[in-house]
Write a protein that holds these residues in place. Sequence first.
Motif, PDB file in Angstrom:
ATOM      1  N   ASP A  89       0.821  -1.219   0.000  1.00 33.58           N
ATOM      2  CA  ASP A  89       0.000   0.000   0.000  1.00 33.58           C
ATOM      3  C   ASP A  89       0.852   1.264   0.000  1.00 33.58           C
ATOM      4  OD1 ASP A  89       0.902  -0.318   2.575  1.00 33.58           O
ATOM      5  OD2 ASP A  89      -1.060  -0.177   3.529  1.00 33.58           O
ATOM      6  N   SER A 131       5.669   0.577  -3.041  1.00 30.28           N
ATOM      7  CA  SER A 131       5.057  -0.647  -3.551  1.00 30.28           C
ATOM      8  C   SER A 131       5.547  -0.861  -4.973  1.00 30.28           C
ATOM      9  CB  SER A 131       3.531  -0.515  -3.551  1.00 30.28           C
ATOM     10  OG  SER A 131       2.930  -1.562  -4.306  1.00 30.28           O
ATOM     11  N   ASP A 134       0.296  -3.477  -7.472  1.00 36.64           N
ATOM     12  CA  ASP A 134      -0.925  -3.730  -6.709  1.00 36.64           C
ATOM     13  C   ASP A 134      -1.169  -5.226  -6.535  1.00 36.64           C
ATOM     14  OD1 ASP A 134      -1.326  -1.022  -6.530  1.00 36.64           O
ATOM     15  OD2 ASP A 134      -2.696  -0.932  -8.226  1.00 36.64           O
TER      16      ASP A 134
END
Length: 225
Positions: A89, A131, A134
């Motif tokens: 995240d 990150s 995703d």
Amino acid sequence: MHIDIITVLPELLEGPLNHSILKRAQDKKLAKIVVHNLRDYSTNKHRRVDDYPFGGSAGMVMQVEPIDRIISKLKSERNYDEIIYTSPDGETFNQPMANSLSLCQNLIILCGHYKGIDYRIREHLITKEISIGDYVLTGGELAAAIISDAIIRLIPGAIGDEQSALSDSFQDNLLAPPVYTRPAEYKGWKVPEILLSGHQRKIEEWQHEQSIERTRRLRPDLLDD
């Protein structure tokens, strides 16, 4: 550049960090990567660095104390430009971020694991969360290797032809143009004539046109920025 990587699975990083460009950059003293086993900073006789989360949710959480101990030790030895936490995240890693981080002198990368880390670490110790996409990995070690590779290859002298890195995809918000090599014809598949012409200006114009076309077709989102 000096990169300290904190992990509970240092063996996962042995291969990626000690071959190819990363190895050559370290051999040339352009970069130094030190991998630290977080378990060495545990006060538990079993070297545990995780515990059950408050609130009763599933999974295990990396404890604040061993992470604080190692980060405090490292910060006593040098000043760090960023203390990075690899997290699904976090801010999405991209080429502009790699370019920016390649200008840093000292970085810490903390590899997440289990269900994550005690949030107090993120509130008080971490300066940047990254990150690589995703999706969720078992741990942050592969992400740390990817970030290190993307950063170190940009250091002058890390790769043989420094101009090569400047023409990579995403450097100008465009994908790279097609590339070809010998033979000029194989099974009837021909290299575009323009690349064999020797007219450098026309070749560069063609390459730019191809970059725009490929970006429009494959990654139109880059042209919207």
